[in-house]
Enzyme design. Structure first.
Site, mmCIF file in Angstrom:
data_model
loop_
_atom_site.group_PDB
_atom_site.id
_atom_site.type_symbol
_atom_site.label_atom_id
_atom_site.label_comp_id
_atom_site.label_asym_id
_atom_site.label_seq_id
_atom_site.Cartn_x
_atom_site.Cartn_y
_atom_site.Cartn_z
ATOM 1 N N GLY A 71 29.287 -4.223 1.313
ATOM 2 C CA GLY A 71 29.559 -4.212 2.749
ATOM 3 C C GLY A 71 29.850 -2.797 3.217
ATOM 4 O O GLY A 71 29.429 -2.381 4.303
ATOM 5 N N THR A 72 30.553 -2.045 2.384
ATOM 6 C CA THR A 72 30.872 -0.653 2.717
ATOM 7 C C THR A 72 29.593 0.147 2.939
ATOM 8 O O THR A 72 29.484 0.910 3.921
ATOM 9 C CB THR A 72 31.681 -0.017 1.556
ATOM 10 O OG1 THR A 72 32.904 -0.737 1.415
ATOM 11 C CG2 THR A 72 31.968 1.451 1.821
ATOM 12 N N ASN A 151 40.013 -8.036 8.857
ATOM 13 C CA ASN A 151 40.326 -8.414 7.481
ATOM 14 C C ASN A 151 41.812 -8.638 7.247
ATOM 15 O O ASN A 151 42.196 -9.410 6.379
ATOM 16 C CB ASN A 151 39.807 -7.347 6.504
ATOM 17 C CG ASN A 151 40.079 -5.943 6.974
ATOM 18 O OD1 ASN A 151 39.646 -5.545 8.045
ATOM 19 N ND2 ASN A 151 40.820 -5.199 6.183
ATOM 20 N N GLN A 179 34.113 -10.079 7.295
ATOM 21 C CA GLN A 179 35.139 -11.125 7.202
ATOM 22 C C GLN A 179 34.817 -12.334 8.078
ATOM 23 O O GLN A 179 35.582 -13.296 8.099
ATOM 24 C CB GLN A 179 36.507 -10.568 7.603
ATOM 25 C CG GLN A 179 37.065 -9.557 6.616
ATOM 26 C CD GLN A 179 37.455 -10.170 5.274
ATOM 27 O OE1 GLN A 179 37.558 -11.395 5.134
ATOM 28 N NE2 GLN A 179 37.671 -9.327 4.282
ATOM 29 N N SER A 199 28.807 -9.014 3.320
ATOM 30 C CA SER A 199 29.007 -8.674 1.908
ATOM 31 C C SER A 199 29.070 -9.952 1.077
ATOM 32 O O SER A 199 29.773 -10.899 1.439
ATOM 33 C CB SER A 199 30.318 -7.899 1.775
ATOM 34 O OG SER A 199 30.592 -7.619 0.433
ATOM 35 N N THR A 237 16.252 0.825 -6.850
ATOM 36 C CA THR A 237 15.801 -0.457 -7.404
ATOM 37 C C THR A 237 16.795 -1.552 -7.047
ATOM 38 O O THR A 237 18.005 -1.384 -7.222
ATOM 39 C CB THR A 237 15.662 -0.331 -8.939
ATOM 40 O OG1 THR A 237 14.732 0.720 -9.206
ATOM 41 C CG2 THR A 237 15.189 -1.628 -9.567
ATOM 42 N N CYS A 323 46.459 1.523 -0.743
ATOM 43 C CA CYS A 323 47.132 2.324 -1.760
ATOM 44 C C CYS A 323 46.186 3.460 -2.140
ATOM 45 O O CYS A 323 45.179 3.240 -2.784
ATOM 46 C CB CYS A 323 47.441 1.452 -2.962
ATOM 47 S SG CYS A 323 48.442 2.303 -4.166
HETATM 48 N N1 PLP Z 1 34.479 -4.596 6.198
HETATM 49 C C1 PLP Z 1 35.498 -5.468 6.130
HETATM 50 C C2 PLP Z 1 36.023 -6.061 7.403
HETATM 51 C C3 PLP Z 1 36.047 -5.816 4.902
HETATM 52 O O1 PLP Z 1 37.064 -6.668 4.856
HETATM 53 C C4 PLP Z 1 35.512 -5.230 3.728
HETATM 54 C C5 PLP Z 1 36.122 -5.510 2.405
HETATM 55 O O2 PLP Z 1 37.320 -5.677 2.297
HETATM 56 C C6 PLP Z 1 34.438 -4.344 3.847
HETATM 57 C C7 PLP Z 1 33.949 -4.048 5.087
HETATM 58 C C8 PLP Z 1 33.822 -3.701 2.649
HETATM 59 O O3 PLP Z 1 33.024 -4.599 1.930
HETATM 60 P P1 PLP Z 1 32.707 -4.338 0.370
HETATM 61 O O4 PLP Z 1 33.954 -4.704 -0.378
HETATM 62 O O5 PLP Z 1 31.556 -5.226 0.063
HETATM 63 O O6 PLP Z 1 32.367 -2.902 0.232
#
Ligand code: PLP
Length: 382
Positions: A71-72, A151, A179, A199, A237, A323
């Site tokens: 997701g990041t 989140n 989320q 994600s 890949t 943290c």
């Molecule tokens: N965006 C939100 C709102 C999230 O809660 C998270 C993960 O905690 C992410 C993005 C990041 O996703 P990933 O853990 O797949 O990198």
């Protein structure tokens, strides 16, 4: 000890049906989806099926789904990609002050590279201040990033209003729906966003797989350079087993998400009621929230030590705090909502999931009530 997992917003356990779908791929499906031969074709077909399932969850075309490693990465690709591809003079980037660090720190890195970047305020409930957004939007705004559900608090943002305001100024909209997936309907045509991130590991799929919806004809600059995978949007890949798991998880979320949420909402409300009564817990975040999340403040209690006491009692929860390098930074989300520092320090997040039972909620609540009472008593003796 029978442990209780109430940290589903951090990550979810793999659904056994997802594992079943992944095992044959892990065992035998090692082909590279870009290869011409039979092995490659098998991998390609598996990717195509998974892409179809993710597209069905988002109600978009499979060609609008870009698989990423998380997701990041999807958030990074969206924000950087939209900002860097925008036509001059559009350079400004706006984001909600309560965004996840995946958006927040991407915006900060754009700022370091000279992009004008601004955070949009939220109110005491954690909802975006639409007047503040309207005041900051102008004809130089390239992108507005607003998450669907937070989140830490579960608060649902007024996305339709955000899109309306942004469109009126010609700005693109990115939505972090990491989320929200599996908890709220995600129809990208109705939402009318340009990009939307999800994600796999938040919807009972594996870690290491994410996806970005990119609306057809959207200008987006890729940041990974290499092969032509994912229609030149994301080189590298593909993680076939992970993506197959993601596809299965997306299919289950589409079929069962609404029923899951209805059941979980009852459990979450019960947990909040028990903790309000037994420990004076006060909820953080108001208005519409996703069904599984309760962010609660316990006055006179340090959330960190409460979390550790609960862990010893077999109950896994979370603080919103990040943290970093051994230093705990208080939640930027709760601070953006204007909560007093003592209240932020005394806040815990409980996030329920598909496997959570009514009995677990009763046991977890009893453990929290006891731990809070013990900590308050200890504080009085100090
Ligand atoms: N965006 C939100 C709102 C999230 O809660 C998270 C993960 O905690 C992410 C993005 C990041 O996703 P990933 O853990 O797949 O990198």
């Amino acid at each position: 000890m029978q442990r209780i997992y109430l940290d589903h917003n951090a990550t979810t356990p793999l659904d056994p049906r997802v594992l079943e779908a992944m095992l044959p791929v892990l065992r035998d499906g090692f082909g590279n989806a870009s290869s011409i031969h039979w092995y490659g074709q098998q991998a390609r077909a598996a990717l195509d099926r998974a892409r179809g399932e993710v597209a069905a969850l988002l109600a978009c075309s499979p060609s609008e789904v870009v698989f990423t490693g998380s997701g990041t990465e999807a958030d990074n690709l969206a924000l950087q990609g939209l900002a860097r591809a925008a036509r001059e003079p559009r350079r400004r980037v706006l984001y909600a002050a309560v965004e996840h660090h995946a958006v927040l720190n991407t915006a900060r890195s754009l700022a370091e590279d000279g992009w004008p970047v601004e955070a949009v305020r939220v109110d005491a409930d954690g909802r975006l201040d639409l007047e503040d957004l309207a005041a900051r939007l102008d004809d130089r705004t390239a992108v507005v990033a607003v998450m669907m559900a937070n989140n830490e608090t579960g608060v649902v943002q007024p996305l339709a209003d955000v899109v309306r305001l942004a469109r009126a100024r010609g700005a693109a909209v990115h939505c972090d729906a990491v989320q929200a997936a599996g908890k709220l309907p995600l129809d990208v045509s109705a939402l009318d966003v340009d990009t939307l991130a999800i994600s796999a590991h938040k919807v009972y799929g594996p870690k290491g797989a994410g996806a970005l919806f990119v609306r057809r004809n959207t200008r987006l600059r890729p940041f990974l350079r290499g092969g032509a995978q994912e229609r030149n949007r994301r080189a590298g890949t593909e993680n076939v087993a992970g993506i197959v798991g993601f596809g299965r998880a997306a299919g289950i979320a589409r079929e069962e998400g609404a029923a899951d949420s209805a059941r979980i909402a009852v459990l979450r409300d019960r947990l909040e009621a028990l903790l309000a009564e037994g420990a004076g817990a006060r909820p953080n975040g108001g208005g519409a929230r996703v069904a599984n999340t309760a962010n609660l403040s316990f006055e006179g209690v340090e959330a960190e030590s409460l979390l550790m006491a609960l862990d010893l009692a077999g109950v896994a929860v979370s603080t919103g705090a990040a943290c970093a390098a051994g230093a705990v930074e208080p939640s930027h989300v709760l601070r953006a909502m204007g909560l007093r520092p003592e209240r932020v320090q005394g806040s815990l997040r409980f996030s329920l999931g598909r496997g959570t039972t009514a009995e677990e909620v009763e046991r977890a609540a009893a453990a929290v009530v006891e731990a809070v009472a013990r900590q308050r008593a200890a504080a009085l003796r100090r």
